[in-house]
Design an enzyme around this catalytic site. Structure first.
Site, PDB file in Angstrom:
ATOM      1  N   SER A  27      21.806 -42.123  -9.972  1.00 12.92           N
ATOM      2  CA  SER A  27      20.624 -42.346  -9.135  1.00 12.92           C
ATOM      3  C   SER A  27      19.927 -41.033  -8.793  1.00 12.92           C
ATOM      4  CB  SER A  27      21.080 -43.019  -7.844  1.00 12.92           C
ATOM      5  OG  SER A  27      20.092 -42.924  -6.853  1.00 12.92           O
ATOM      6  N   TYR A  65      25.944 -43.407  -0.155  1.00 15.22           N
ATOM      7  CA  TYR A  65      25.573 -43.987  -1.457  1.00 15.22           C
ATOM      8  C   TYR A  65      25.377 -42.875  -2.485  1.00 15.22           C
ATOM      9  CZ  TYR A  65      22.523 -45.865  -5.114  1.00 15.22           C
ATOM     10  OH  TYR A  65      21.961 -46.190  -6.328  1.00 15.22           O
TER      11      TYR A  65
HETATM   12  N1  NAD Z   1      16.972 -50.258  -8.261  1.00 19.21           N
HETATM   13  C1  NAD Z   1      16.863 -48.955  -8.154  1.00 19.21           C
HETATM   14  O1  NAD Z   1      15.819 -48.421  -7.755  1.00 19.21           O
HETATM   15  C2  NAD Z   1      18.012 -48.060  -8.516  1.00 19.21           C
HETATM   16  C3  NAD Z   1      17.831 -46.666  -8.436  1.00 19.21           C
HETATM   17  C4  NAD Z   1      18.896 -45.832  -8.764  1.00 19.21           C
HETATM   18  C5  NAD Z   1      20.090 -46.352  -9.194  1.00 19.21           C
HETATM   19  N2  NAD Z   1      20.253 -47.710  -9.258  1.00 19.21           N
HETATM   20  C6  NAD Z   1      21.549 -48.221  -9.709  1.00 19.21           C
HETATM   21  O2  NAD Z   1      21.325 -49.178 -10.746  1.00 19.21           O
HETATM   22  C7  NAD Z   1      22.328 -50.196 -10.679  1.00 19.21           C
HETATM   23  C8  NAD Z   1      21.663 -51.558 -10.617  1.00 19.21           C
HETATM   24  O3  NAD Z   1      20.879 -51.615  -9.437  1.00 19.21           O
HETATM   25  P1  NAD Z   1      19.963 -52.869  -9.056  1.00 19.21           P
HETATM   26  O4  NAD Z   1      18.798 -52.347  -8.331  1.00 19.21           O
HETATM   27  O5  NAD Z   1      19.810 -53.726 -10.233  1.00 19.21           O
HETATM   28  O6  NAD Z   1      20.908 -53.560  -7.966  1.00 19.21           O
HETATM   29  P2  NAD Z   1      21.338 -55.084  -7.778  1.00 19.21           P
HETATM   30  O7  NAD Z   1      22.029 -55.139  -6.454  1.00 19.21           O
HETATM   31  O8  NAD Z   1      20.193 -55.992  -8.006  1.00 19.21           O
HETATM   32  O9  NAD Z   1      22.383 -55.281  -8.954  1.00 19.21           O
HETATM   33  C9  NAD Z   1      23.734 -54.912  -8.827  1.00 19.21           C
HETATM   34  C10 NAD Z   1      24.575 -56.092  -9.284  1.00 19.21           C
HETATM   35  O10 NAD Z   1      25.941 -55.711  -9.188  1.00 19.21           O
HETATM   36  C11 NAD Z   1      26.673 -56.800  -8.688  1.00 19.21           C
HETATM   37  N3  NAD Z   1      27.873 -56.276  -8.024  1.00 19.21           N
HETATM   38  C12 NAD Z   1      27.947 -55.597  -6.858  1.00 19.21           C
HETATM   39  N4  NAD Z   1      29.224 -55.314  -6.574  1.00 19.21           N
HETATM   40  C13 NAD Z   1      29.964 -55.809  -7.594  1.00 19.21           C
HETATM   41  C14 NAD Z   1      31.340 -55.839  -7.874  1.00 19.21           C
HETATM   42  N5  NAD Z   1      32.233 -55.288  -7.027  1.00 19.21           N
HETATM   43  N6  NAD Z   1      31.767 -56.436  -9.003  1.00 19.21           N
HETATM   44  C15 NAD Z   1      30.883 -57.022  -9.876  1.00 19.21           C
HETATM   45  N7  NAD Z   1      29.553 -57.034  -9.654  1.00 19.21           N
HETATM   46  C16 NAD Z   1      29.097 -56.435  -8.526  1.00 19.21           C
HETATM   47  C17 NAD Z   1      25.744 -57.498  -7.715  1.00 19.21           C
HETATM   48  O11 NAD Z   1      26.110 -58.861  -7.503  1.00 19.21           O
HETATM   49  C18 NAD Z   1      24.399 -57.354  -8.421  1.00 19.21           C
HETATM   50  O12 NAD Z   1      24.113 -58.471  -9.210  1.00 19.21           O
HETATM   51  C19 NAD Z   1      23.196 -49.852  -9.488  1.00 19.21           C
HETATM   52  O13 NAD Z   1      24.313 -49.133  -9.937  1.00 19.21           O
HETATM   53  C20 NAD Z   1      22.320 -48.959  -8.644  1.00 19.21           C
HETATM   54  O14 NAD Z   1      23.071 -48.092  -7.825  1.00 19.21           O
HETATM   55  C21 NAD Z   1      19.246 -48.567  -8.938  1.00 19.21           C
END
Ligand code: NAD
Length: 349
Positions: free
Chosen positions: A153, A178
């Protein structure tokens, strides 16, 4: 090639899974439909990617979560897509999945993703984002899987003083639990890549927005509240800025990373995926107002702990290694998202 995607029911994961199916990859999704936000939204993410949104009404009549998700599994059953409802922290069950599926590559998107809630619940973030990722690394080692992509991130940059954030910058001053978990993931990833020759790309995503965006994130909340005529709170004076990245560009960047790993060996790379443009908070709100054709009722409130002043990606490494391109400008991305939001509002509870 069979790819196991954790977090595949989420915002980024469901788009990625959809694109991978279109590109004819076999995919295995592991997601526990974590309660960070409603399981219904994640069910809809998957139904949308199968163009089966019409099935939601029937699924939603089922009260029990487990039965609901089993019904979803039946509806989307497809030989190129398999869904496991599982927690990445449960090593025993994860091992069974790896044993059964024997994927060629793993993409770990499962995480607890909010910045502010991590301050309230650092132990839970540690468990999922660090322990959970360590389980994935162990399983890659155990099952000789030599290709891995991990979601890092932009938050690892903290309040970096540089004008533009390059992967070369020193990033050992995260300002939220985080961010610290994501930094730990980069380092633990390096250890496994080094010890066990796992080819690995860690992608630093910069504030991703667009269709299916997480409901806890500012753009989504603002679209919802401005549309409903509710007040919105802007933290700070509206001059903080973010490098917002459209979901389609992020997914293209992940797919380019898959292709890179398919043809290169001895890889460990940390790569920014952003748009390389700074958009001020207040300008983001004005863009949404224009698209919804409604005025925002704005309340300025004090900045929140853990929030960084700005993010601004140097994407030259992504361009060079992945031939990554930013194709969607901010206005167009907001237009797409507003259209999606208004459609989903009709079916969602
Ligand atoms: N959206 C953003 O702007 C952004 C920015 C930087 C990094 N990220 C990273 O990208 C990834 C995806 O983010 P997103 O925005 O799609 O988030 P999101 O919350 O929509 O997706 C994450 C998914 O992981 C699942 N999850 C959570 N804990 C879990 C576990 N213990 N076991 C199995 N599944 C689990 C959740 O149910 C969810 O469906 C994450 O790692 C996040 O940290 C996202």
């Amino acid at each position: 090639m069979k790819i196991l995607v954790t977090g595949g029911a989420g915002f980024i994961g469901s788009h990625l899974a959809e694109k991978l199916m279109e590109a004819d990859y076999s995919i295995v999704v592991v997601d526990n439909f974590d309660s960070f936000y409603s399981e219904n939204k994640k069910i809809l993410n998957i139904l949308e990617s199968f163009k089966l949104t019409g099935e939601f009404e029937n699924i939603n009549k089922i009260n029990e979560k487990e039965k609901k998700l089993n019904h979803l599994k039946n509806i989307i059953s497809d030989k190129k897509y398999k869904l496991y409802i599982e927690n990445i922290c449960n090593m025993k069950n994860m091992e069974k999945i790896f044993m059964e599926e024997r994927p060629d590559m793993v993409i770990n998107l499962a995480a607890l993703a909010g910045v502010r809630p991590s301050i309230q619940n650092p132990l839970k973030y540690q468990e999922v984002n660090i322990q959970g990722f360590l389980n994935i690394l162990e399983l890659c080692h155990k099952f000789n899987i030599d290709k891995l992509i991990q979601a890092s991130s932009s938050s690892v940059y903290g309040n970096c003083k540089d004008d533009i954030y390059s992967e070369e910058a020193r990033v050992d001053r995260p300002i939220s639990p985080y961010a610290a978990t994501k930094k730990a993931g980069e380092e633990m990833g390096y250890v496994y890549s080094h010890l066990y020759k796992i080819n690995m790309i860690q992608l630093r995503f910069f504030t991703v927005y667009g269709e299916r965006m997480r409901p806890d994130l500012a753009i989504h909340k603002f679209i919802e509240n401005i549309n409903m005529g509710n007040e919105i709170s802007l933290f700070g004076d509206g001059n903080t800025s973010r490098d917002y990245t459209y979901i389609g560009d992020i997914v293209n960047g992940i797919i380019a990373s898959i292709k890179y790993l398919e043809v290169n060996k001895n890889v460990f790379e940390i790569i920014n995926l952003g748009s390389s443009r700074e958009i001020k908070l207040i300008d983001m709100v004005r863009t949404i107002e224009k698209e919804l054709n409604k005025n925002a009722k704005i309340k300025f409130v004090e900045k929140q702990a853990g929030d960084v002043e700005k993010t601004y990606a140097d994407i030259s490494k992504a361009k060079k290694l992945l031939k990554y391109e930013v194709k969607t400008d901010f206005k167009q991305g907001i237009k797409n998202m507003v259209e999606w939001y208004l459609k989903r509002k009709e079916v969602n509870i």
